[in-house]
Design a protein around this motif. Structure first.
Motif, PDB file in Angstrom:
ATOM      1  N   GLY A 220      43.184  -2.139  18.499  1.00 18.09           N
ATOM      2  CA  GLY A 220      43.926  -2.082  17.245  1.00 18.09           C
ATOM      3  C   GLY A 220      43.351  -3.040  16.219  1.00 18.09           C
ATOM      4  N   ALA A 221      43.025  -4.249  16.674  1.00 17.67           N
ATOM      5  CA  ALA A 221      42.469  -5.238  15.758  1.00 17.67           C
ATOM      6  C   ALA A 221      41.058  -4.836  15.315  1.00 17.67           C
ATOM      7  CB  ALA A 221      42.447  -6.610  16.419  1.00 17.67           C
ATOM      8  N   LEU A 222      40.242  -4.410  16.280  1.00 18.69           N
ATOM      9  CA  LEU A 222      38.862  -4.026  15.939  1.00 18.69           C
ATOM     10  C   LEU A 222      38.844  -2.858  14.961  1.00 18.69           C
ATOM     11  CD1 LEU A 222      37.154  -4.310  19.432  1.00 18.69           C
ATOM     12  CD2 LEU A 222      36.783  -5.771  17.451  1.00 18.69           C
ATOM     13  N   ALA A 223      39.774  -1.899  15.169  1.00 21.42           N
ATOM     14  CA  ALA A 223      39.778  -0.713  14.307  1.00 21.42           C
ATOM     15  C   ALA A 223      40.186  -1.067  12.880  1.00 21.42           C
ATOM     16  CB  ALA A 223      40.718   0.348  14.876  1.00 21.42           C
ATOM     17  N   LEU A 224      40.818  -2.216  12.699  1.00 23.07           N
ATOM     18  CA  LEU A 224      41.156  -2.649  11.340  1.00 23.07           C
ATOM     19  C   LEU A 224      39.972  -3.346  10.680  1.00 23.07           C
ATOM     20  CD1 LEU A 224      44.725  -4.180  11.628  1.00 23.07           C
ATOM     21  CD2 LEU A 224      44.049  -2.127  10.418  1.00 23.07           C
ATOM     22  N   GLY A 225      38.870  -3.439  11.407  1.00 22.46           N
ATOM     23  CA  GLY A 225      37.719  -4.114  10.837  1.00 22.46           C
ATOM     24  C   GLY A 225      37.727  -5.597  11.138  1.00 22.46           C
ATOM     25  N   ALA A 226      38.258  -5.979  12.295  1.00 16.73           N
ATOM     26  CA  ALA A 226      38.222  -7.387  12.676  1.00 16.73           C
ATOM     27  C   ALA A 226      36.880  -7.699  13.326  1.00 16.73           C
ATOM     28  CB  ALA A 226      39.352  -7.699  13.649  1.00 16.73           C
ATOM     29  N   THR A 227      36.344  -8.883  13.030  1.00 24.91           N
ATOM     30  CA  THR A 227      35.183  -9.339  13.784  1.00 24.91           C
ATOM     31  C   THR A 227      35.683  -9.792  15.151  1.00 24.91           C
ATOM     32  OG1 THR A 227      35.480 -11.576  13.004  1.00 24.91           O
ATOM     33  CG2 THR A 227      34.067 -10.154  11.696  1.00 24.91           C
ATOM     34  N   GLU A 230      38.020 -12.646  14.822  1.00 24.13           N
ATOM     35  CA  GLU A 230      39.292 -12.231  14.220  1.00 24.13           C
ATOM     36  C   GLU A 230      40.118 -11.419  15.210  1.00 24.13           C
ATOM     37  OE1 GLU A 230      37.863 -11.967   9.554  1.00 24.13           O
ATOM     38  OE2 GLU A 230      37.577 -10.265  10.883  1.00 24.13           O
ATOM     39  N   ARG A 233      41.758 -13.825  17.386  1.00 23.80           N
ATOM     40  CA  ARG A 233      42.853 -14.495  16.700  1.00 23.80           C
ATOM     41  C   ARG A 233      44.072 -13.599  16.531  1.00 23.80           C
ATOM     42  NH1 ARG A 233      40.629 -16.518  11.346  1.00 23.80           N
ATOM     43  NH2 ARG A 233      41.860 -14.713  10.787  1.00 23.80           N
ATOM     44  N   THR A 234      43.858 -12.301  16.278  1.00 21.44           N
ATOM     45  CA  THR A 234      45.022 -11.438  16.040  1.00 21.44           C
ATOM     46  C   THR A 234      45.583 -10.845  17.325  1.00 21.44           C
ATOM     47  OG1 THR A 234      43.398  -9.793  15.382  1.00 21.44           O
ATOM     48  CG2 THR A 234      44.777 -10.660  13.655  1.00 21.44           C
ATOM     49  N   PRO A 238      47.521 -14.697  20.280  1.00 20.19           N
ATOM     50  CA  PRO A 238      48.986 -14.564  20.248  1.00 20.19           C
ATOM     51  C   PRO A 238      49.542 -14.047  21.566  1.00 20.19           C
ATOM     52  CG  PRO A 238      48.008 -13.556  18.312  1.00 20.19           C
ATOM     53  CD  PRO A 238      46.880 -13.899  19.232  1.00 20.19           C
TER      54      PRO A 238
ATOM     55  N   VAL B  81      31.691  -3.767  11.676  1.00 19.90           N
ATOM     56  CA  VAL B  81      32.956  -4.277  11.151  1.00 19.90           C
ATOM     57  C   VAL B  81      33.256  -3.651   9.792  1.00 19.90           C
ATOM     58  CG1 VAL B  81      34.100  -6.341  10.270  1.00 19.90           C
ATOM     59  CG2 VAL B  81      32.880  -6.423  12.443  1.00 19.90           C
ATOM     60  N   ARG B  84      34.385  -0.027  10.162  1.00 19.62           N
ATOM     61  CA  ARG B  84      35.777   0.136  10.600  1.00 19.62           C
ATOM     62  C   ARG B  84      36.766  -0.182   9.492  1.00 19.62           C
ATOM     63  NH1 ARG B  84      34.056  -3.100  15.679  1.00 19.62           N
ATOM     64  NH2 ARG B  84      32.689  -1.558  16.611  1.00 19.62           N
ATOM     65  N   ARG B  85      36.320  -0.959   8.511  1.00 19.86           N
ATOM     66  CA  ARG B  85      37.219  -1.191   7.364  1.00 19.86           C
ATOM     67  C   ARG B  85      37.279   0.030   6.462  1.00 19.86           C
ATOM     68  NH1 ARG B  85      36.735  -7.743   6.231  1.00 19.86           N
ATOM     69  NH2 ARG B  85      37.344  -8.196   8.366  1.00 19.86           N
ATOM     70  N   PHE B  91      45.706   5.184  17.289  1.00 25.62           N
ATOM     71  CA  PHE B  91      45.426   5.456  18.695  1.00 25.62           C
ATOM     72  C   PHE B  91      46.492   6.312  19.360  1.00 25.62           C
ATOM     73  CE2 PHE B  91      43.084   1.780  17.472  1.00 25.62           C
ATOM     74  CZ  PHE B  91      41.867   1.929  18.112  1.00 25.62           C
ATOM     75  N   ASN B  95      50.182   0.956  19.097  1.00 25.43           N
ATOM     76  CA  ASN B  95      49.790  -0.396  19.510  1.00 25.43           C
ATOM     77  C   ASN B  95      50.011  -1.427  18.417  1.00 25.43           C
ATOM     78  OD1 ASN B  95      47.804   0.578  17.857  1.00 25.43           O
ATOM     79  ND2 ASN B  95      46.106  -0.188  19.052  1.00 25.43           N
ATOM     80  N   PHE B  97      50.847  -4.987  16.929  1.00 23.48           N
ATOM     81  CA  PHE B  97      50.647  -6.292  17.559  1.00 23.48           C
ATOM     82  C   PHE B  97      52.008  -6.849  17.955  1.00 23.48           C
ATOM     83  CE2 PHE B  97      47.044  -6.103  14.453  1.00 23.48           C
ATOM     84  CZ  PHE B  97      46.104  -5.781  15.409  1.00 23.48           C
ATOM     85  N   LEU B 112      42.975 -10.051   7.286  1.00 21.99           N
ATOM     86  CA  LEU B 112      41.605 -10.152   7.793  1.00 21.99           C
ATOM     87  C   LEU B 112      40.608 -10.110   6.643  1.00 21.99           C
ATOM     88  CD1 LEU B 112      41.690  -7.795  10.902  1.00 21.99           C
ATOM     89  CD2 LEU B 112      41.575 -10.275  10.882  1.00 21.99           C
ATOM     90  N   ARG B 161      49.715   0.413   9.004  1.00 22.55           N
ATOM     91  CA  ARG B 161      48.753  -0.670   9.164  1.00 22.55           C
ATOM     92  C   ARG B 161      47.339  -0.177   8.837  1.00 22.55           C
ATOM     93  NH1 ARG B 161      48.479  -2.986  15.122  1.00 22.55           N
ATOM     94  NH2 ARG B 161      47.286  -1.101  15.454  1.00 22.55           N
TER      95      ARG B 161
END
Lengths: 336, 258
Positions: A220-227, A230, A233-234, A238, B81, B84-85, B91, B95, B97, B112, B161
């Motif tokens: 989920g985080a990677l698909a948002l464009g997280a390195t 990041e 961290r996200t 947590p 990266v 993906r932005r 999915f 999912n 967070f 981010l 999101r």
């Protein structure tokens, strides 16, 4: 029952109110197997509760007579003479040295432990992560007496530079005030050695929770464009937070109670030395004081005084654990 | 905003295993493209190559080209990266967070990207939740955990999101397979609204769903287990479902296999 990592199986399947769906329901069938197993489980639980209670009662019953005869304030005095008709003893210095050395150990070990755990779970290539993990675990197998000797003989002299630097440049700050104690026998050095000693437990538990991060959260985080960082961290940090807090508290518990290494490392101060806040001072922790005083346990009065000190240590670790629980509980609504 | 995707001669590998072979297709902007086919045929794998998410699995790599409005996603100087932005993803299982509030979940992507301005974040959160048809249901509990919502709401939260970062393309990997029929309907309505602004690609096992929501449909198949998956054909949805050019497609659609 919550596991040490703070993430038990029951948490994973918990219903809306944090209750395991089958906890305490009517699933028991009354058959022999159910009754035997249920009885055994209740018995095991009762033993733990009973043991803790008995230890508390033992400490109290031994300590109270000596405390009654004590002519100094037990909590605020820095004296320690437990024999004779007029015993005067207090735990202020013991408490300070114990807490200071343990907190310093924690401040060093937690960031490093988290970093190592992240390296093993998220950065290391497959062929390296297993050996790296076992190497850290091996640290836990080194007896504390070895850590004490190594700290005194090997590490101590190497910390001269940094200790002198802090003393010379930040000496105005009470924690770094100059003392007469040699650098191989200070609370500062004990803090470093304790940090190394509690590193394996913090690393192992953090590693365990980080590895359990659900892949869907990471994706989920990677698909948002997280390195990668990041994403950690996200998603990873947590998720692992309650586990890391538990790990830190277990580490703190070990540091508070560590005896032999501290006893070898920190130099005892002569009776009547003025109290100082400095990290570069000597002194004793609860545990090392009791161990050093073991030869003195010839009358119930003396023994009782040491047991009173032990009681404070017992309560201290209790409070530490309670705080950890509260922190974890507060975040519970935010974990699945 | 929406961009077209051109895939040419795409082979996808996991280590030495060739998972998908020789895919070429064009995905139209401002339209919904559905990927259908039996399990294991590589449709999700192809979907994940469109935003380089397959690289997350060790050994995942491709040969061939994926062009987003003419720009090769796999060119040497392209950062996954960044891809993906631009190409968002939703999915199979919702999912959100779990440690974040509803508000923070929606704002996660923006944070981010370094957006810190609270007013701007609030504005985007509201806009995205409205865009995902979730605003009315959650506006009074934005500071409650996202994991406390129902499955369908969680999935719409994940869509919110994804669209909060204003991607060009939205990929959906079986977004309704974990949801009940009513939540599924809500998501399908949402897809219909979203296609006015985004290029949407959806993988689905549900052929009625493909027929309901998509403008064009791609049918994937594989010869046998262990063989790479292939694109059998891609055409307008009405043609695929009424008059496909390939026998295999007709057999699959009419339920004779798969």
């Amino acid at each position: 029952m919550q596991s040490v990592t703070g993430v038990s199986i029951a948490d994973e399947t918990a219903g809306p109110h944090g209750q395991s769906p089958l906890a305490g329901d009517g699933a028991g069938t009354g058959r022999l197997g159910d009754r035997l197993f249920g009885g055994a489980a209740i018995g095991a639980g009762a033993i733990v509760v009973g043991l803790v209670t008995l230890i508390g009662v033992f400490l109290l019953s031994q300590a109270i007579p000596s405390l009654m005869k004590n002519e100094a304030n037990f909590l605020t005095s820095t004296e320690w003479s437990v024999g004779g008709e007029h015993p005067r003893f207090g735990i202020l210095r013991l408490l300070w040295v114990t807490v200071l050395s343990s907190l310093m150990a924690l401040a060093i070990a937690v960031p490093i432990g988290i970093a190592v755990a992240l390296f093993i779970t998220n950065y290391a290539p497959k062929w390296l992560s297993k050996p790296a993990a076992s190497t850290v675990d091996l640290l836990a197998a080194v007896p504390s007496i070895i850590f004490g000797l190594w700290g005194l003989r090997v590490l101590g002299p190497h910390t001269d530079g940094i200790q002198n630097f802090l003393r010379d440049n930040l000496g105005w700050f009470p924690l770094f005030k100059e003392t007469t104690v040699g650098s191989s026998t200070t609370i500062f050095l004990a803090g470093i050695v304790l940090a190394i000693m509690i590193l394996p437990i913090i690393t192992a538990l953090s590693r365990e929770v980080f590895a359990q991060t659900p892949p869907t959260h990471k994706e989920g985080a990677l698909a948002l464009g997280a390195t990668k960082w990041e994403m950690i961290r996200t998603a990873v940090l947590p998720f692992g937070k309650p586990g890391v807090i538990s790990a830190a508290m277990l580490g703190l518990g070990r540091a508070l109670g560590e005896t032999v290494a501290v006893m070898i490392l920190i130099s005892s101060l002569a009776q009547g030395t003025a109290f100082s806040f400095s990290l570069f001072d000597g002194g004793e922790t609860f545990a090392s004081k009791i161990a050093l005083g073991a030869g003195e346990f010839d009358t119930p009065q003396k023994t009782g005084a040491y047991i009173a000190a032990g009681l404070v240590l017992f309560i201290l670790t209790f409070i530490v654990n309670a705080i950890a629980r509260i922190v974890i509980e507060r975040r519970k609504a935010f974990t699945e | 905003m929406a961009k077209r995707i051109d895939v040419s001669d795409l082979d996808i590998f996991y280590g030495n295993f060739k998972a998908v072979e020789g895919v070429s297709m064009s995905i139209e902007p401002r339209a919904v493209t559905a990927f259908i086919g039996p399990s294991g045929c590589g449709k999700s794998t192809v979907l994940r190559t469109l935003n380089r998410m397959h690289e997350v699995i060790p050994g995942g790599r491709v040969e061939g080209k994926v062009l987003l409005d003419g720009q090769d996603l796999y060119a040497k100087d392209v950062d996954p990266v960044g891809v993906r932005r631009t190409v968002g993803m939703v999915f199979q299982r919702p999912n959100p967070f779990p440690t974040m509030t509803i508000r923070d979940n929606v704002a996660a992507g923006l944070k981010l990207n370094g957006v810190k301005n609270k007013a701007r974040l609030d504005e985007v959160v509201e806009k995205s939740l409205k865009g995902a048809n979730l605003w009315n249901e959650v506006k009074d509990r934005l500071d409650k955990p996202g994991a406390g919502l129902s499955g369908g709401q969680q999935q719409r939260l994940c869509i919110a999101r994804a669209i909060a970062v204003e991607p060009q393309v939205l990929l959906m990997d079986e977004p309704c397979s974990a949801l009940d029929p009513i939540s599924t309907l809500a998501i399908e309505d949402l897809i219909n609204d979203l296609k006015e602004r985004y290029t949407i690609v959806i993988v689905t096992h549900n052929m009625q769903q493909a027929a309901r929501v998509s403008d064009q449909t791609a049918f994937f198949n594989l010869k046998a287990t262990g063989q790479p998956g292939k694109l059998v054909e891609i055409d307008s949805t009405s043609r695929i479902f009424n008059n496909p050019s390939e026998k295999a497609t007709e057999d699959y659609i009419s339920g004779r296999f798969g």
